[in-house]
Design an enzyme around this catalytic site. Structure first.
Site, PDB file in Angstrom:
ATOM      1  N   PHE A 247       0.821  -1.226   0.000  1.00 12.32           N
ATOM      2  CA  PHE A 247       0.000   0.000   0.000  1.00 12.32           C
ATOM      3  C   PHE A 247       0.847   1.266   0.000  1.00 12.32           C
ATOM      4  O   PHE A 247       0.368   2.333   0.411  1.00 12.32           O
ATOM      5  CB  PHE A 247      -0.968   0.014   1.187  1.00 12.32           C
ATOM      6  CG  PHE A 247      -1.898  -1.169   1.246  1.00 12.32           C
ATOM      7  CD1 PHE A 247      -2.692  -1.483   0.157  1.00 12.32           C
ATOM      8  CD2 PHE A 247      -1.973  -1.959   2.378  1.00 12.32           C
ATOM      9  CE1 PHE A 247      -3.549  -2.573   0.201  1.00 12.32           C
ATOM     10  CE2 PHE A 247      -2.828  -3.055   2.420  1.00 12.32           C
ATOM     11  CZ  PHE A 247      -3.614  -3.358   1.333  1.00 12.32           C
ATOM     12  N   ARG A 642      -6.493   0.785 -21.331  1.00 10.96           N
ATOM     13  CA  ARG A 642      -6.778  -0.611 -21.658  1.00 10.96           C
ATOM     14  C   ARG A 642      -6.493  -1.492 -20.440  1.00 10.96           C
ATOM     15  O   ARG A 642      -5.486  -1.316 -19.760  1.00 10.96           O
ATOM     16  CB  ARG A 642      -5.902  -1.095 -22.829  1.00 10.96           C
ATOM     17  CG  ARG A 642      -6.329  -2.478 -23.328  1.00 10.96           C
ATOM     18  CD  ARG A 642      -5.275  -3.164 -24.181  1.00 10.96           C
ATOM     19  NE  ARG A 642      -4.925  -2.436 -25.396  1.00 10.96           N
ATOM     20  CZ  ARG A 642      -5.636  -2.491 -26.534  1.00 10.96           C
ATOM     21  NH1 ARG A 642      -6.718  -3.216 -26.602  1.00 10.96           N
ATOM     22  NH2 ARG A 642      -5.226  -1.804 -27.580  1.00 10.96           N
ATOM     23  N   ILE A 643      -7.386  -2.410 -20.190  1.00  9.90           N
ATOM     24  CA  ILE A 643      -7.199  -3.343 -19.084  1.00  9.90           C
ATOM     25  C   ILE A 643      -6.435  -4.561 -19.620  1.00  9.90           C
ATOM     26  O   ILE A 643      -6.863  -5.220 -20.563  1.00  9.90           O
ATOM     27  CB  ILE A 643      -8.570  -3.748 -18.490  1.00  9.90           C
ATOM     28  CG1 ILE A 643      -9.282  -2.495 -17.940  1.00  9.90           C
ATOM     29  CG2 ILE A 643      -8.393  -4.802 -17.407  1.00  9.90           C
ATOM     30  CD1 ILE A 643      -8.504  -1.671 -16.935  1.00  9.90           C
ATOM     31  N   GLY A 716      -2.942   1.788 -15.692  1.00 12.79           N
ATOM     32  CA  GLY A 716      -2.707   1.367 -14.307  1.00 12.79           C
ATOM     33  C   GLY A 716      -3.901   1.696 -13.442  1.00 12.79           C
ATOM     34  O   GLY A 716      -4.467   2.777 -13.533  1.00 12.79           O
ATOM     35  N   GLY A 718      -4.265   0.601  -9.817  1.00 14.44           N
ATOM     36  CA  GLY A 718      -4.140   0.175  -8.419  1.00 14.44           C
ATOM     37  C   GLY A 718      -4.812   1.099  -7.432  1.00 14.44           C
ATOM     38  O   GLY A 718      -5.527   0.665  -6.533  1.00 14.44           O
ATOM     39  N   GLU A 719      -4.561   2.374  -7.575  1.00 15.38           N
ATOM     40  CA  GLU A 719      -4.919   3.304  -6.502  1.00 15.38           C
ATOM     41  C   GLU A 719      -6.260   3.994  -6.701  1.00 15.38           C
ATOM     42  O   GLU A 719      -6.922   4.374  -5.743  1.00 15.38           O
ATOM     43  CB  GLU A 719      -3.786   4.323  -6.339  1.00 15.38           C
ATOM     44  CG  GLU A 719      -2.560   3.607  -5.794  1.00 15.38           C
ATOM     45  CD  GLU A 719      -1.277   4.391  -5.892  1.00 15.38           C
ATOM     46  OE1 GLU A 719      -0.968   5.084  -4.935  1.00 15.38           O
ATOM     47  OE2 GLU A 719      -0.576   4.295  -6.917  1.00 15.38           O
TER      48      GLU A 719
HETATM   49 MO1  MOS Z   1       1.431   3.322  -3.977  1.00 12.43          MO
HETATM   50  S1  MOS Z   1       1.031   4.573  -2.374  1.00 12.43           S
HETATM   51  O1  MOS Z   1       2.412   4.359  -4.937  1.00 12.43           O
HETATM   52  O2  MOS Z   1       2.265   1.990  -3.369  1.00 12.43           O
END
Ligand code: MOS
Length: 758
Positions: A247, A642-643, A716, A718-719
């Site tokens: 994280f 794109r996924i 991307g 993730g966040e």
């Molecule tokens: Mo993320 S906070 O860039 O691992």
């Protein structure tokens, strides 16, 4: 927006392929940092300060040193007296990479936060080291502690205001706006709680170090540790084969890594140091507390005319960490007048560090909450209000977005959620099968930067019919191993189960840190380049090898697909498997190296603003009879380019939404105001969302390739999944209860003020 990318990948891209490293993890075969063990290994346990501010007057290690099994007790007083010379050998001012704390541990006698490392006990067994650490006695000269949660105390908090973005004149526009919001929003300190805690196993061989690390950036860690320990880079190998998430807490090395390595050198024995869950709350970063003042003005028909975002975040006395809360503010909506300002406020806390969506996530809590409040004042639907202020130009840079479909995120989300059925009155909606439950529906927008760093990759097509791809990056758990295999498979037709992916080792060609949701976009072009170079070598081998069906053909007339070399104008099935050609040529492999540059080295990219977008729709159930709030349903629509892998991408968003429930209702690191101790430093008292807290979650990807991010057009994801969840929750809570929660997490005490009745 620029034209779409020309490349059409095969079906392996965007598939639901499960993680290729999944079986290793589920069977326990995957080795995490703390799993490594070596003959002669000793255990290190830090002694942590029991003051949050002051000076160490004395340290008594005499009884600890006499205990059975104890081999070393390190502290400031003996830092530079060991057989191996000074523990840390940093050249002043120089950093080969990015550290989490600016200086090495034990450097001075000053205590800046509760839990700071003040000594290190090393012993034959973990229990002996723990007992010895507990026997070290430290006397302090205590100073007053400041962990005040109010970040605008005029006595202590007069820090310079930093202007981050500015256009027009917000003062004037706000003053004359007919409809406005002027409110302050607060987010608490939060602690990263990955399942795998930080650990280092350090091995010294007389010349260099092998460091088994919990690192989101093995190459960066190698640079930092070389600098800190005073050895050449090539004498440090950092290995992180698997991570139990991070994280952001594992992006940059923390002092425990340097302590373990230095002790290993001093003792000439392998050293293992595992950070405990309690230390996770003190010594390895956290998301800092923020206090954000928002002033928004709009015309009576809902056009945003002024946006002023002024925020503060706490930082430590050891570093200046800015939580970039204005990350999305300057460009998310169209407005002629805008100002983003910030200030840092020092508290006696450990040094903050990025945590999933740093800046943007707490920043969007404030911005999107204020947008919701403004929509209500305007008597406008909050989706409609956002659509009305949408823009395809980044007005802070006067550049078009490379690819922005925020409007579609809102519209598709509204459709999937059933937003049309919403009645805007507070407490006006009931659960279908239970009249005692009030429903609240809320929405918020999401955004997160999209970027790409430099990267190299190596591909070998082997004569046994397999392939190997390697890069000095790591998989934080998000699916990076799997994405590597997919790209090699996409470009060669070699099935994924015959592709071996080698990551997590700083001795491989340099790859990116797993941070900022940029790893996928960063590695894709380098893997593609390396793979194409390897297939070219295989084709050249087919041409140069006597007896090959393609001997003396031209390279232009040949192709490599479905794992075969063939005449370009004929089907792959007419060709010959590459491994047969390699065997015929008596070579082990066709090798290719690949390279790609950072996005800012691409002149075309400079003309565009690159970001991902999203919309979060949240339903809460409020039972006023027993004061119970639950998040029951979330629809998350993500415009992330794109996924590449639908399964791992959806996993990212599902996990982020669950984390968002925690951010909204549960998570908060509490520092005792009297002494600075983080008092809820365990999983019983610091609550994170569990399965029982998880709503029904519906994830949608728009899947528009972003041509500025490269051939594959992946941005991307993730966040961004965490961005917008908390403000959509508090908007839903307002809709259900009439209570506007402007300080997270939402508490029952807040909701008990609700006057809504069944
Ligand atoms: Mo993320 S906070 O860039 O691992």
């Amino acid at each position: 927006m620029p034209d779409a990318a020309a490349y059409t990948p095969s079906a392996v891209i965007g598939s639901d392929l499960p993680r290729i490293d999944g079986p290793l993890k589920t069977t326990g075969a995957a080795q995490y940092a703390a799993d490594f063990h070596f003959p002669g290994l000793v255990h290190a346990v830090p002694v942590t300060s029991t003051r949050a501010a002051g000076t160490i007057r004395s340290i008594d290690t005499s009884s600890a040193e006499k205990m059975p099994g104890v081999v070393l007790v390190l502290h400031h007083g003996n830092l530079n007296t060991g057989n191996a010379g000074p523990l840390f050998r940093m050249a002043p001012g120089g950093h080969g990479g990015r550290t989490s704390e600016a200086r090495p541990p034990l450097e001075d006698q000053t205590v800046r936060y509760w839990g700071q490392y003040v000594a290190l006990a090393v012993a034959e067994t973990l229990e002996q080291a723990q007992t010895a650490a507990a026997a070290v006695t430290v006397e302090y000269e205590a100073d007053p502690v400041n962990v005040s949660p109010k970040l605008d105390d005029p006595q202590t908090d007069e820090l310079p205001l930093h202007t981050e973005s500015k256009r027009g004149d917000v003062e004037r526009a706000f003053a004359s706006a007919p409809v406005k919001v002027d409110e302050t929003y607060v987010t608490p300190a939060e602690t990263h709680n990955p399942m795998e805690m930080h650990a280092t196993v350090a091995v010294w061989d007389g010349k260099g170090f092998t460091l088994y690390e919990t690192s989101q950036g093995v190459v960066n860690a190698q640079h930092v540790m070389a600098e800190t320990l005073g050895v050449p880079r090539e004498n440090i190998q950092v290995i992180t084969r698997f991570l139990g998430s991070g994280f952001g807490g594992k992006l940059f090395p923390w002092p425990h890594s340097a302590l373990a390595a230095a002790a290993a050198r001093q003792l000439n024995r392998p050293v293992k140091l595992s950070v405990t869950r309690k230390m996770m709350f003190m010594d390895v970063g956290h998301r800092p507390r923020t206090q954000q003042h928002m002033k928004l003005g709009a015309t009576a028909d809902g056009k945003l005319v002024s946006l002023h975002h002024d925020y503060r975040n706490h930082t430590s006395f050891g570093d200046d960490i800015r939580e970039n809360c204005g990350e999305a503010t300057p460009f998310l909506y169209s407005t002629p007048n805008l100002l983003v300002t910030s200030a840092l406020v020092r508290r006696n806390v450990g040094t903050p560090t990025p945590m999933r969506g740093p800046g943007a996530v707490p920043g969007l809590y404030a911005l999107e909450s204020a947008m919701d409040e403004l929509a209500i004042k305007l008597n406008m639907d909050p989706v409609e209000f956002r659509l009305k202020n949408d823009t395809l130009t980044d007005e802070s840079q006067n550049k078009p977005f490379s690819s922005r479909h925020y409007k579609e995120c809102l519209e598709l989300g509204a459709e999937k959620f059933g937003w049309d059925d919403r009645t805007p009155g507070i407490g006006s909606m009931r659960k279908e099968d239970d009249d005692n439950i009030i429903l609240g529906w809320g929405v918020a927008g999401a955004s997160w930067g999209a970027g790409r760093g430099p990267c190299q990759a190596s591909v070998a097509l082997l004569n046994d019919g397999t392939a190997r791809v390697s890069c000095g990056t790591q998989d934080v758990g998000t699916g990076t191993y799997t994405v590597f295999a997919q790209v090699v498979s996409d470009r060669t037709g070699i099935p994924v189960d015959r592709i071996r992916v080698v990551l997590g080792d700083s001795s491989l060609v340099p790859g990116p840190t797993s941070g900022g949701s940029t790893a996928t976009a960063t590695v894709l072009p380098a893997i593609a380049d390396a793979t194409d170079n390897a297939t070219k070598v295989a084709i050249a081998t087919a041409i140069s090898t006597a007896g090959s069906p393609f001997h003396r053909k031209t390279a232009d007339s040949l192709a490599f697909s479905e794992g075969k070399i063939h005449i370009k104008t004929q089907a792959a099935s007419t060709g010959m498997p590459y491994e047969q050609i390699l065997k015929m040529a008596q070579v082990a492999a066709a090798n290719g190296e690949g390279n790609s540059g950072a996005i800012n080295s691409d002149p075309k990219a400079r003309n565009y603003s690159t970001h991902s977008f999203g919309a979060q729709f949240v339903e809460v159930e409020w039972d006023p009879g027993i004061a119970r709030l639950r998040v029951s349903r979330v629809v998350s629509v993500i415009d992330g380019g794109r996924i590449i892998n639908h399964k791992t991408a959806a996993n990212q968003i599902l996990g982020a939404v669950v984390m968002g429930v925690g951010m909204g209702m549960l998570e908060e690191t509490i520092y005792d105001w009297r002494n600075g101790l983080p008092i809820n430093s365990n999983f019983a008292d610091y609550m994170v969302a569990t399965h029982a807290d998880s709503p029904q979650i519906d994830v949608h990807f728009l899947n528009y390739p972003d041509p500025i991010l490269g051939e594959y057009g992946a941005r991307g994801i993730g966040e961004i999944g965490l961005a917008g969840v908390a403000p959509a929750m508090t908007a839903a809570v307002y809709h259900a209860t009439g209570i506007r929660v402007r300080e997270l997490p939402i508490r029952i005490e807040d909701l008990l003020k609700s006057t809504v009745t069944i």
